[in-house]
Design a protein around this motif. Structure first.
Motif, mmCIF file in Angstrom:
data_model
loop_
_atom_site.group_PDB
_atom_site.id
_atom_site.type_symbol
_atom_site.label_atom_id
_atom_site.label_comp_id
_atom_site.label_asym_id
_atom_site.label_seq_id
_atom_site.Cartn_x
_atom_site.Cartn_y
_atom_site.Cartn_z
ATOM 1 N N ASN A 101 0.809 -1.223 0.000
ATOM 2 C CA ASN A 101 0.000 0.000 0.000
ATOM 3 C C ASN A 101 0.839 1.268 0.000
ATOM 4 O O ASN A 101 0.308 2.355 -0.118
ATOM 5 C CB ASN A 101 -0.935 -0.006 1.210
ATOM 6 C CG ASN A 101 -0.184 -0.217 2.507
ATOM 7 O OD1 ASN A 101 0.894 -0.789 2.528
ATOM 8 N ND2 ASN A 101 -0.744 0.260 3.594
ATOM 9 N N LEU A 102 2.159 1.125 0.138
ATOM 10 C CA LEU A 102 3.019 2.308 0.168
ATOM 11 C C LEU A 102 3.748 2.460 -1.163
ATOM 12 O O LEU A 102 3.903 1.499 -1.909
ATOM 13 C CB LEU A 102 4.037 2.199 1.301
ATOM 14 C CG LEU A 102 3.476 2.018 2.709
ATOM 15 C CD1 LEU A 102 4.599 2.017 3.724
ATOM 16 C CD2 LEU A 102 2.464 3.103 3.041
ATOM 17 N N VAL A 127 8.510 12.921 8.837
ATOM 18 C CA VAL A 127 9.124 12.249 7.692
ATOM 19 C C VAL A 127 9.193 13.220 6.515
ATOM 20 O O VAL A 127 8.255 13.961 6.248
ATOM 21 C CB VAL A 127 8.367 10.963 7.291
ATOM 22 C CG1 VAL A 127 8.475 9.918 8.379
ATOM 23 C CG2 VAL A 127 6.937 11.236 6.943
ATOM 24 N N ARG A 134 0.334 10.805 8.441
ATOM 25 C CA ARG A 134 1.034 11.075 7.184
ATOM 26 C C ARG A 134 2.477 11.504 7.328
ATOM 27 O O ARG A 134 3.266 11.318 6.415
ATOM 28 C CB ARG A 134 0.306 12.204 6.455
ATOM 29 C CG ARG A 134 -1.084 11.827 6.081
ATOM 30 C CD ARG A 134 -1.507 12.686 4.942
ATOM 31 N NE ARG A 134 -2.719 12.168 4.356
ATOM 32 C CZ ARG A 134 -3.443 12.864 3.513
ATOM 33 N NH1 ARG A 134 -3.058 14.078 3.192
ATOM 34 N NH2 ARG A 134 -4.529 12.343 2.996
ATOM 35 N N ARG A 135 2.786 12.146 8.453
ATOM 36 C CA ARG A 135 4.086 12.794 8.514
ATOM 37 C C ARG A 135 4.992 12.266 9.614
ATOM 38 O O ARG A 135 6.078 12.796 9.805
ATOM 39 C CB ARG A 135 3.892 14.309 8.689
ATOM 40 C CG ARG A 135 3.108 15.004 7.599
ATOM 41 C CD ARG A 135 3.783 14.951 6.244
ATOM 42 N NE ARG A 135 5.191 15.320 6.290
ATOM 43 C CZ ARG A 135 5.648 16.560 6.286
ATOM 44 N NH1 ARG A 135 4.812 17.565 6.246
ATOM 45 N NH2 ARG A 135 6.925 16.798 6.332
ATOM 46 N N ARG A 193 3.736 6.082 9.477
ATOM 47 C CA ARG A 193 4.276 5.296 8.368
ATOM 48 C C ARG A 193 4.320 3.814 8.739
ATOM 49 O O ARG A 193 3.970 2.943 7.949
ATOM 50 C CB ARG A 193 5.682 5.825 8.051
ATOM 51 C CG ARG A 193 6.339 5.333 6.786
ATOM 52 C CD ARG A 193 5.524 5.602 5.532
ATOM 53 N NE ARG A 193 5.030 6.951 5.372
ATOM 54 C CZ ARG A 193 5.692 7.943 4.795
ATOM 55 N NH1 ARG A 193 6.888 7.756 4.310
ATOM 56 N NH2 ARG A 193 5.135 9.130 4.691
ATOM 57 N N TYR A 194 4.709 3.517 9.986
ATOM 58 C CA TYR A 194 4.811 2.125 10.416
ATOM 59 C C TYR A 194 3.434 1.496 10.570
ATOM 60 O O TYR A 194 3.258 0.308 10.310
ATOM 61 C CB TYR A 194 5.595 2.029 11.734
ATOM 62 C CG TYR A 194 7.025 2.505 11.618
ATOM 63 C CD1 TYR A 194 7.589 2.726 10.358
ATOM 64 C CD2 TYR A 194 7.811 2.740 12.732
ATOM 65 C CE1 TYR A 194 8.886 3.176 10.227
ATOM 66 C CE2 TYR A 194 9.122 3.186 12.613
ATOM 67 C CZ TYR A 194 9.647 3.406 11.355
ATOM 68 O OH TYR A 194 10.932 3.852 11.230
ATOM 69 N N PHE A 203 0.786 2.185 8.733
ATOM 70 C CA PHE A 203 0.294 1.827 7.402
ATOM 71 C C PHE A 203 1.116 0.695 6.793
ATOM 72 O O PHE A 203 0.557 -0.196 6.146
ATOM 73 C CB PHE A 203 0.249 3.063 6.494
ATOM 74 C CG PHE A 203 -0.954 3.909 6.769
ATOM 75 C CD1 PHE A 203 -2.125 3.707 6.066
ATOM 76 C CD2 PHE A 203 -0.939 4.860 7.775
ATOM 77 C CE1 PHE A 203 -3.263 4.456 6.351
ATOM 78 C CE2 PHE A 203 -2.069 5.612 8.065
ATOM 79 C CZ PHE A 203 -3.224 5.411 7.348
ATOM 80 N N ALA A 204 2.431 0.707 7.017
ATOM 81 C CA ALA A 204 3.266 -0.371 6.488
ATOM 82 C C ALA A 204 2.854 -1.700 7.099
ATOM 83 O O ALA A 204 2.713 -2.710 6.393
ATOM 84 C CB ALA A 204 4.738 -0.093 6.780
ATOM 85 N N GLY A 219 -0.025 -2.470 8.316
ATOM 86 C CA GLY A 219 -1.322 -2.849 7.773
ATOM 87 C C GLY A 219 -1.208 -3.424 6.374
ATOM 88 O O GLY A 219 -1.920 -4.346 6.003
ATOM 89 N N GLY A 220 -0.288 -2.865 5.578
ATOM 90 C CA GLY A 220 -0.125 -3.330 4.204
ATOM 91 C C GLY A 220 0.540 -4.684 4.133
ATOM 92 O O GLY A 220 0.164 -5.525 3.317
ATOM 93 N N ASN A 221 1.524 -4.923 4.978
ATOM 94 C CA ASN A 221 2.235 -6.201 4.973
ATOM 95 C C ASN A 221 2.990 -6.352 6.291
ATOM 96 O O ASN A 221 4.099 -5.861 6.434
ATOM 97 C CB ASN A 221 3.208 -6.247 3.777
ATOM 98 C CG ASN A 221 3.896 -7.591 3.650
ATOM 99 O OD1 ASN A 221 3.868 -8.409 4.567
ATOM 100 N ND2 ASN A 221 4.526 -7.820 2.510
ATOM 101 N N ALA A 262 6.914 -5.239 7.382
ATOM 102 C CA ALA A 262 7.188 -4.279 8.447
ATOM 103 C C ALA A 262 8.171 -4.874 9.447
ATOM 104 O O ALA A 262 9.167 -4.258 9.820
ATOM 105 C CB ALA A 262 5.887 -3.886 9.135
ATOM 106 N N GLY A 280 -4.341 -1.520 5.877
ATOM 107 C CA GLY A 280 -3.459 -0.740 5.010
ATOM 108 C C GLY A 280 -4.050 0.540 4.441
ATOM 109 O O GLY A 280 -3.309 1.382 3.960
ATOM 110 N N PHE A 281 -5.379 0.695 4.462
ATOM 111 C CA PHE A 281 -5.985 1.896 3.881
ATOM 112 C C PHE A 281 -6.971 2.545 4.833
ATOM 113 O O PHE A 281 -7.777 1.858 5.461
ATOM 114 C CB PHE A 281 -6.720 1.562 2.581
ATOM 115 C CG PHE A 281 -5.812 1.052 1.507
ATOM 116 C CD1 PHE A 281 -5.139 1.934 0.683
ATOM 117 C CD2 PHE A 281 -5.611 -0.301 1.357
ATOM 118 C CE1 PHE A 281 -4.276 1.464 -0.292
ATOM 119 C CE2 PHE A 281 -4.745 -0.787 0.380
ATOM 120 C CZ PHE A 281 -4.080 0.101 -0.445
ATOM 121 N N LYS A 299 -6.497 -1.868 -4.423
ATOM 122 C CA LYS A 299 -6.768 -3.025 -3.572
ATOM 123 C C LYS A 299 -7.769 -2.717 -2.483
ATOM 124 O O LYS A 299 -7.781 -1.633 -1.967
ATOM 125 C CB LYS A 299 -5.491 -3.525 -2.933
ATOM 126 C CG LYS A 299 -4.816 -4.489 -3.845
ATOM 127 C CD LYS A 299 -3.628 -5.178 -3.222
ATOM 128 C CE LYS A 299 -3.804 -5.701 -1.813
ATOM 129 N NZ LYS A 299 -2.849 -6.683 -1.429
#
Ligand code: ADP
Ligand code: MG
Lengths: 260, 432
Positions: A104-105, A124, B296-297, B302-303, B305-306, B308-310, B314, B376-377, B432
């Motif tokens: 998703n990134l 970031v 977002r920042r 970031r971790y 969402f990462a 959540g995505g995989n 991570a 992830g979303f 996705k």
């Protein structure tokens, strides 16, 4: 520069030693008392059937799995690698067989995952990371364009190049490549071969897992063959033929050795 | 490794109006649905739905669920769920109610409505919520008990801890300063609201400008200037429009008179005053901004969402996903406590059934807002908009006179339909 072969002949200390590594999953010995080593500027091929234990062995080195017994030495010093951060701290970078990308990134976020560039205020810095990402992808895969899309939108080859970029960006000294060309076409595979030669010339040690015996013959200095979790043997590529390697993989014995 | 040639920038192809604005189509769809909903109810109720009074009430009713929904985004993004938020809200509310009606006045002997009471109560409540949330996260992350089970257990435990603490009694009246967090009892008044609205507009425009400059500095593609202008206009209009509407809701004369009498003054004849921005809405806006920045920042975001995505990726990137789970649930717990402040202050007391069914509203708000249960979303603004849509639907139906059972039947149906539309949409665009 002294070649890895000369280093070995001089009895120099290897940059990586994995000694008597064992790890089992629920009673099944995935890796059974395996020892391998690696010298600076050397490419050591890891060969064996699917399920031989190659990925499991290198995941011990990359900190993904904890070994049941054995020891790891870096430049002669015994080290504890209990998680991926430890491995990264020893400049060990890994391209996993599964690529280990967060789908998703975008490419830059994956490239810097766990090691983000931050601004003075600790936020970031996406713009800086994207700029760096464009630079390295410009070298590795000049046709790459999809910088602002999640990596799920990329082709297999593009994804692979992101994973490769992540491993080489951070000045690895020890590089683990688990089937890095599995998703690549012939042209891209050739580019990876050239990259490996470049990295090798910089004195980086590489463990290369690859199913293609010809590629291993071409790129590697030595090859270690595994079967059913055990080490069949480690050979100098200059001393063997393709057929020798194949018979080690299939029969599980070193050339010249009587059938087990 | 020394070569520094940059990637050529992809030439801009012809793109349509909305693409040039770089607005998320999903967000546009939600805003569209919301506008249609509002206009629809307004027509059916002969203009009663879109009055300053109703909009004011709608915003203060949305706050509690919206605050928790923003935390639920992180939980769901990392493929977990939290079924205990309503119960946790009740426990935090009970703790704060007991603190301000028993502990501070009687145990500390400071009496009722002491200036320090609300600070102690809020601090204790937030600490309790954060700790309980962290405890949930520890069980999920370190003991690897599925979040569904941990929070299903928590649902029963905390609902009844609250009951036990208060003997099932309604606890009140709460501290008079504390009540300012509820809505009607704590608004900024018209002038201060305008100042804040203008300040927020300025800040938003500055953020837009800075992000454009950062992109230009790296020679990345930027939107055409007119598109930035349209965005700036929309944002300014939204902020200032909200302020104008909330200012237009006038404090009823009787109430105003009482306020003056409380201060020992006499109300001048013919005086009118608008409510302005409620403090609770300010809290929600602050939560939305902070949570969006976190998402977002920051590395934490970031971790999240990462992971959540995989989750494996991570983990292999050196992210401590167990500790991350503790942090996510701790944030959720903190936000439940914050919602408890707003919810109990709005009701002016702690009631035994406070927060009942909130877990479902919160999850529904996050999901309607585009948070994918597969992980992830998800966006903070989506979840808040989801909460607003749900609340509008509920209030609108009540205003139209739809029977209570039908209200819930409609809300349930809308939830399922929204997710179905989302699935179809994601398939169409290939995401996705
Ligand atoms: N996480 C795991 N849990 C259980 N079994 C595993 C795990 N990882 C690997 N194995 C087992 O260990 C053996 C070696 O696998 P692997 O190292 O992936 O082989 P290779 O990479 O050589 O194809 C296989 O039998 C595989 O099923
Ligand atoms: Mg493998």
């Amino acid at each position: 520069m002294t070649s890895p072969k000369e280093l070995r002949a001089q009895g120099a200390t290897p940059m990586v030693e994995m000694n008597n590594i064992s790890i089992s999953f629920g009673g099944i010995k995935a890796v059974d008392d395996v020892s391998v080593d690696l010298y600076p500027g050397e490419v050591v091929g890891l060969l064996g059937h699917n399920g031989a234990g190659k990925s499991t062995l290198i995941k011990v080195l990359s900190g993904a799995y904890k070994m049941d017994s054995g020891e790891i030495r870096i430049n002669g010093n015994k080290v504890e690698i209990t998680n991926p951060r430890d491995a990264r701290a020893h400049n060990i970078e890994t391209i996993y067989q599964t690529l280990a990308l967060a789908d998703n990134l975008d490419a830059a976020s994956n490239l810097f995952l766990g090691r983000e560039i931050v601004t003075g205020t600790g936020l970031v810095n996406d713009a800086a990371m994207e700029a760096e990402c464009r630079k390295i992808m410009g070298r590795l895969n000049p046709n790459f364009r999809k910088f602002n899309e999640p990596v799920s939108a990329l082709s297999g080859g593009q994804r692979q190049s992101v994973a490769i970029a992540r491993a080489v960006y951070f000045n690895a000294k020890i590089l683990i490549m688990d089937e890095p060309t599995a998703a690549l076409g012939p042209h891209e595979t050739q580019m990876v071969a050239e990259l490996i030669q470049q990295l090798k010339a910089q004195g980086i040690g590489i463990f290369l897992i690859d199913h293609d015996v010809h590629a291993v013959m071409k790129l590697c200095d030595r090859a270690s063959v595994m079967k059913n979790g055990q080490l069949v043997g480690t050979v100098d590529i200059d001393d063997v033929t393709d057929d020798d390697l194949l018979s080690m993989i299939i029969l599980g014995k070193k050339p010249g050795e009587a059938a087990a | 490794m020394t070569d520094t040639t940059s990637q050529p920038i992809t030439p801009q192809t012809k793109r349509n109006f909305f693409q040039q604005l770089e607005l998320d189509v999903r967000l546009l769809g939600m805003i569209g649905a919301f506008i249609i909903l509002c206009i629809g109810f307004n027509l059916v109720t002969d203009g009663r739905f879109l009055t300053p009074r109703n909009i004011f009430n709608l915003t203060i009713q949305t706050v509690s669920v919206a605050i928790m929904a923003s935390g639920m985004v992180f939980v769901i993004v990392t493929r977990h769920i939290d079924l205990s938020v309503g119960a946790l809200l009740a426990t935090c509310s009970a703790i704060m109610a007991m603190t301000q009606t028993e502990f501070v006045p009687h145990v500390l002997g400071l009496g009722l409505n002491h200036p320090i009471t609300w600070i102690v109560a809020v601090a204790v409540g937030l600490a309790a919520g954060t700790l309980i949330g962290a405890f949930h996260g520890w069980m999920v992350g370190y003991l690897t008990i599925p979040a569904f089970i941990v929070t299903l257990g928590g649902f029963l435990v905390w609902r009844n801890v609250a009951w036990y603490m208060t003997d099932g009694q309604t606890i009140g009246p709460l501290d008079s300063t504390f009540l300012m967090f509820g809505g009607t009892n704590g608004t900024l008044g018209t002038s201060l609201s305008w100042v804040l609205g203008l300040g927020a507009t300025g800040l938003a425009l500055l953020t837009l400008w800075n992000s454009r400059r950062a992109k230009l500095a790296h020679e990345f593609p930027v939107k055409p200037l007119w598109a930035e202008g349209v965005m700036a206009a929309i944002i300014s209009a939204a902020i200032l429009g909200l302020v104008a509407v909330l200012n237009a809701y006038e404090i009823p004369t009787a109430r105003l008179k009482r306020m003056f009498e409380d201060r020992g003054e006499v109300m001048p004849e013919g005086l009118t005053m608008g409510y302005g921005l409620p403090i609770s809405v300010l809290i929600l806006i602050a939560v939305a901004v902070v949570m969006t920045v976190v998402a977002r920042r920051t590395r934490l975001g970031r971790y999240i969402f990462a992971t959540g995505g995989n989750p494996d990726a991570a983990e292999l990137s050196g992210i401590n996903t167990r500790l991350l789970t503790v942090k996510i649930f701790a944030i959720m717990g903190f936000l439940c406590a914050l919602s408890a402040v707003v919810a109990s202050a709005r009701l002016a007391n702690h009631s035994n059934d406070i927060g009942t069914l909130d877990e479902l509203r919160v999850i529904a708000a996050a999901v309607i807002g585009g948070t994918a249960l597969s992980g992830g979303f998800g966006t903070i603004y989506g979840a808040i908009l989801g909460a607003l849509i749900m609340q509008s639907l509920q209030s609108g139906m009540a205003m139209v006179g739809v029977d209570a059972p039908f209200q819930n039947i409609v809300v349930g149906t809308v939830l399922v339909a929204a997710v179905f539309i989302d699935i179809v949409y994601r398939k169409r665009v290939g995401a996705k």
